[in-house]
Design an enzyme around this catalytic site. Structure first.
Site, short mmCIF file in Angstrom:
data_model
loop_
_atom_site.label_atom_id
_atom_site.label_comp_id
_atom_site.label_asym_id
_atom_site.label_seq_id
_atom_site.Cartn_x
_atom_site.Cartn_y
_atom_site.Cartn_z
N SER A 139 40.78 -21.81 -101.72
CA SER A 139 41.88 -22.74 -101.54
C SER A 139 42.46 -22.59 -100.13
CB SER A 139 42.95 -22.40 -102.57
OG SER A 139 44.17 -23.01 -102.26
N TYR A 152 48.37 -16.53 -107.66
CA TYR A 152 47.30 -17.47 -107.30
C TYR A 152 46.81 -17.21 -105.88
CZ TYR A 152 44.86 -21.88 -106.46
OH TYR A 152 43.92 -22.82 -106.15
N1 LIG Z 1 43.65 -29.16 -107.32
C1 LIG Z 1 44.01 -28.50 -106.23
O1 LIG Z 1 44.97 -28.87 -105.52
C2 LIG Z 1 43.21 -27.28 -105.79
C3 LIG Z 1 43.34 -26.86 -104.45
C4 LIG Z 1 42.63 -25.76 -104.04
C5 LIG Z 1 41.79 -25.10 -104.90
N2 LIG Z 1 41.67 -25.53 -106.19
C6 LIG Z 1 40.76 -24.78 -107.07
O2 LIG Z 1 39.76 -25.64 -107.55
C7 LIG Z 1 39.30 -25.19 -108.81
C8 LIG Z 1 39.33 -26.34 -109.80
O3 LIG Z 1 40.68 -26.77 -109.92
P1 LIG Z 1 41.07 -28.21 -110.46
O4 LIG Z 1 42.20 -28.67 -109.61
O5 LIG Z 1 39.88 -29.05 -110.61
O6 LIG Z 1 41.70 -27.78 -111.89
P2 LIG Z 1 41.74 -28.51 -113.29
O7 LIG Z 1 41.65 -29.98 -113.15
O8 LIG Z 1 42.90 -27.90 -114.01
O9 LIG Z 1 40.38 -28.01 -114.00
C9 LIG Z 1 40.17 -26.68 -114.29
C10 LIG Z 1 38.90 -26.56 -115.10
O10 LIG Z 1 38.66 -25.16 -115.33
C11 LIG Z 1 38.60 -24.91 -116.72
N3 LIG Z 1 39.13 -23.58 -116.93
C12 LIG Z 1 40.39 -23.12 -116.71
N4 LIG Z 1 40.47 -21.82 -117.06
C13 LIG Z 1 39.25 -21.46 -117.50
C14 LIG Z 1 38.70 -20.27 -118.01
N5 LIG Z 1 39.45 -19.16 -118.16
N6 LIG Z 1 37.39 -20.24 -118.35
C15 LIG Z 1 36.62 -21.34 -118.22
N7 LIG Z 1 37.09 -22.51 -117.77
C16 LIG Z 1 38.38 -22.57 -117.41
C17 LIG Z 1 39.41 -26.04 -117.37
O11 LIG Z 1 39.02 -26.29 -118.71
P3 LIG Z 1 39.71 -25.52 -119.97
O12 LIG Z 1 41.19 -25.57 -119.74
O13 LIG Z 1 39.26 -26.26 -121.18
O14 LIG Z 1 39.17 -24.13 -119.95
C18 LIG Z 1 39.00 -27.21 -116.48
O15 LIG Z 1 37.72 -27.67 -116.85
C19 LIG Z 1 40.20 -24.02 -109.21
O16 LIG Z 1 39.55 -22.81 -108.89
C20 LIG Z 1 41.41 -24.22 -108.31
O17 LIG Z 1 42.08 -23.02 -108.06
C21 LIG Z 1 42.37 -26.61 -106.66
#
Ligand SMILES: NC(=O)c1ccc[n+]([C@@H]2O[C@H](COP(=O)([O-])OP(=O)(O)OC[C@H]3O[C@@H](n4cnc5c(N)ncnc54)[C@H](OP(=O)(O)O)[C@@H]3O)[C@@H](O)[C@H]2O)c1
Length: 259
Positions: A139, A152
């Protein structure tokens, strides 16, 4: 690297980046396997992306990772790419005594221990492949801390350092190690922060994953889409510019919660 005819496992593929990765990688002619904790979300994703394979698995559970490894490699011996995407981001008031310690360290188990355990489980298998890769999703907040999400930021900075080390240690294997340094993006993870941060600056996840795919295809080992590129430069030349903004957002948000 060539991004077709691979067999790719994506943790957390039911929403946000994981879903967009699955969608794009399927369209490019890959076999795509996704994980997640919630079976209903996996079933819904399977309906939307019929080509996808699903495994219910919690990345914070070491036994679940062992089982996932056994089942996924037995069913898909060609598996050659691992995308460590699953993650969680929470506001935490470190002075709130009602939050127990297990709750506080939860993000460490998902965002940091999870990918490390996944790599250790899949590494011997990936080493047998000639065109293998690991992509870890970090991130912009691995570059500059956001005090509203203290655990985080610690996990993502940790994952970033780990990824750099892994790349060096795997240099003489066939495994390429990538890092996607993602900026703020409009996904369910970010929804909890609307009202705290300026939503107009969030990157469209479809565009973000497009940059990530191009980065993988051109062997760009550190991929900085959108504002992450700016954060990477500013974090080196004037880190306090962004940190001061993040401090203000934190103070405002914590004051609002206490009011
Ligand atoms: N969105 C942003 O602004 C942003 C920015 C920088 C980095 N990121 C990173 O990008 C990645 C994806 O984020 P996103 O924004 O796409 O989040 P999201 O839409 O909340 O999706 C998260 C996904 O991970 C799964 N998940 C969560 N905890 C889990 C666990 N313990 N085991 C297996 N699966 C799990 C969720 O499904 P379930 O809940 O069903 O398990 C969901 O499929 C993360 O690592 C996040 O930190 C996001």
């Amino acid at each position: 690297m060539e991004l077709n005819k691979n067999t790719i496992l994506i943790t957390g593929g039911t929403s946000g980046f994981g879903y967009e990765f699955a969608n794009r990688l399927l369209a490019l002619g890959n076999t795509v396997i996704i994980t997640g904790r919630d079976q209903a979300k996996l079933d819904l994703t399977k309906k939307k992306l019929p080509g996808v394979y699903t495994f219910q698995s919690d990345v914070s559970d070491p036994e679940a990772i062992e089982k996932l490894f056994e089942r996924a490699t037995a069913q898909f011996p060609q598996l050659n790419i691992l995308i460590n995407n699953a993650g969680e981001m929470r506001k935490i008031d470190l002075q709130d005594e009602s939050i127990d310690l297990d709750n506080i360290v939860r993000e460490i188990n998902i965002n940091l221990s999870g990918p490390i355990r996944m790599v250790q489980a899949f590494l011997p298998h990936l080493k047998t492949k000639s065109n293998a890769a690991i992509l870890n999703v970090t991130s912009g907040l691995a570059l500059i801390p956001f005090p509203l999400t203290p655990i985080y930021g610690a996990t993502k900075a940790g994952l970033r350092f780990y990824t750099k080390s892994l790349r060096v240690q795997l240099k003489n294997t066939g495994i390429r190690v990538f890092e996607l340094v993602a900026p703020g993006s409009s996904t369910p993870l970010h929804d909890k922060f609307s009202g705290d941060v300026d939503d107009s600056r969030l990157m469209d996840p479809v565009k973000l994953i497009d940059v990530a795919i191009k980065g993988l295809q051109s062997d760009k080992f550190e991929i900085y889409p959108g504002l992450a590129k700016v954060m990477n430069i500013v974090s080196r030349i004037a880190p306090s510019v962004i940190f001061n903004q993040l401090k203000k957002i934190t103070e405002k948000s914590l004051a609002k919660t206490k009011a």
